[in-house]
Scaffold this motif. Structure first.
Motif, PDB file in Angstrom:
ATOM      1  N   TYR A 140      -5.972   1.504  -1.194  1.00 40.54           N
ATOM      2  CA  TYR A 140      -4.558   1.591  -1.580  1.00 40.54           C
ATOM      3  C   TYR A 140      -3.701   2.242  -0.488  1.00 40.54           C
ATOM      4  N   LEU A 141      -4.342   2.784   0.549  1.00 44.38           N
ATOM      5  CA  LEU A 141      -3.624   3.519   1.585  1.00 44.38           C
ATOM      6  C   LEU A 141      -3.160   2.630   2.726  1.00 44.38           C
ATOM      7  N   LYS A 142      -1.995   2.926   3.245  1.00 43.37           N
ATOM      8  CA  LYS A 142      -1.558   2.315   4.487  1.00 43.37           C
ATOM      9  C   LYS A 142      -2.442   2.806   5.640  1.00 43.37           C
ATOM     10  N   LYS A 143      -2.364   2.126   6.766  1.00 48.68           N
ATOM     11  CA  LYS A 143      -3.233   2.470   7.902  1.00 48.68           C
ATOM     12  C   LYS A 143      -3.045   3.910   8.344  1.00 48.68           C
ATOM     13  N   ASP A 144      -1.822   4.382   8.274  1.00 42.80           N
ATOM     14  CA  ASP A 144      -1.551   5.775   8.671  1.00 42.80           C
ATOM     15  C   ASP A 144      -1.366   6.671   7.448  1.00 42.80           C
ATOM     16  N   ARG A 178       0.839  -1.201   0.000  1.00 40.58           N
ATOM     17  CA  ARG A 178       0.000   0.000   0.000  1.00 40.58           C
ATOM     18  C   ARG A 178       0.880   1.259   0.000  1.00 40.58           C
ATOM     19  N   TYR A 179       0.222   2.412   0.012  1.00 43.95           N
ATOM     20  CA  TYR A 179       0.928   3.678  -0.210  1.00 43.95           C
ATOM     21  C   TYR A 179       0.773   4.624   0.978  1.00 43.95           C
ATOM     22  N   ASP A 180       1.819   5.401   1.192  1.00 38.64           N
ATOM     23  CA  ASP A 180       1.813   6.386   2.279  1.00 38.64           C
ATOM     24  C   ASP A 180       0.934   7.586   1.919  1.00 38.64           C
ATOM     25  N   ILE A 181       0.960   7.950   0.643  1.00 36.26           N
ATOM     26  CA  ILE A 181       0.160   9.092   0.172  1.00 36.26           C
ATOM     27  C   ILE A 181      -0.482   8.707  -1.156  1.00 36.26           C
ATOM     28  N   VAL A 182      -1.775   9.000  -1.276  1.00 32.51           N
ATOM     29  CA  VAL A 182      -2.489   8.856  -2.540  1.00 32.51           C
ATOM     30  C   VAL A 182      -2.921  10.249  -2.994  1.00 32.51           C
TER      31      VAL A 182
END
Length: 265
Positions: A134-138, A106-110
């Motif tokens: 697609y986002l990471k939990k944080d 997943r991604y840190d920023i979308v």
């Protein structure tokens, strides 16, 4: 229609300059950018917004459903990207794509820049909800769009006739607006695109409702009286909207050339 709509390399460079000068600093207030982050842009076009993230060392991935734009991204990016950071561009409808199965994928920023106003109303919640996967939990999702009621919120700048210079014409009754487009001999493809934006009518109020529907929290919101990208397009100094005006729903909308919203879980 402006020259940049034909010269896509110029548009690529202009987007990169705006992202480098404004998006990066804004996102750094809420998310560390050390160069180890994974960045995804949905509706990336030629990929100009992602270039400054590569310059920081981030891994970037751009998706777009337009084949020509992805071809341009794969042509322009190697020319301007002077780093070894991983960059990939793919022609894909991300809603139909296989979703990441692990946190590492997943991604840190979308990023969703000037895209949500093109998504038909019945698909907007699905679009954002899929982007969420697609986002990471944080992770954080950065969405930017021109507010519907602002002078050029109908994207009439893409017209090929004098209509490109007329503010607020998109707010006319749809039948009159369509008649005007036909009378000025705008081609069917462009007219259909403009009428699609009329149906979409993206506003801050709708953005907040969408965010609530998918169970996300608004981390920050920012209204621009003069869109940062106007520095590249017109040589204008970007200006944020006065806080008192930005706090008044609906009243603020005609004055907001761009809204930025940062959302997360």
């Amino acid at each position: 229609m402006q020259k940049r709509h034909h010269n896509r390399e110029q548009y690529f460079v202009e987007l990169a300059n705006t992202a480098r000068e404004y998006y990066i600093d804004y996102l750094k207030k809420f998310k560390q950018l050390t160069g180890n982050e994974r960045i995804l842009e949905i509706g990336c076009g030629e990929g100009g917004n992602l270039l400054p993230f590569s310059e920081l060392g981030c891994t970037v991935y751009g998706l777009d459903i337009d084949t020509v734009k992805i071809e341009n991204a794969n042509k322009f990016y190697p020319k301007y990207n002077k780093t070894n950071a991983e960059a990939k561009f793919e022609c894909l409808n991300f809603i139909d794509a296989e979703k990441p199965s692990s946190e590492e994928e997943r991604y840190d920023i979308v990023l969703i820049h000037d895209v949500i106003e093109h998504i038909e109303p019945s698909f907007k919640a699905t679009f954002i909800d899929n982007a969420k996967s697609y986002l990471k939990k944080d992770g954080l999702m950065f969405i930017a769009f021109p507010v519907w009621q602002m002078p050029y919120g109908g994207h009439q700048q893409i017209c090929t006739t004098k209509l490109t210079q007329l503010p607020f014409i998109h707010l006319l009754p749809t039948c009159i607006y369509n008649w005007l487009l036909k009378t000025m001999k705008e081609d069917d493809n462009r007219r259909n695109e403009l009428l699609s934006i009329v149906r979409c009518q993206m506003t801050p109020e709708k953005m907040f409702k969408l965010t609530k529907e998918i169970g996300f929290e608004v981390k920050d919101q920012l209204f621009w009286f003069i869109n940062p990208h106007y520095k590249q397009k017109f040589g204008l100094k970007p200006r944020k909207m006065w806080k008192w005006l930005a706090s008044i729903p609906y009243v603020r909308n005609p004055f907001a050339t761009s809204m930025w919203v940062l959302i997360g879980g």
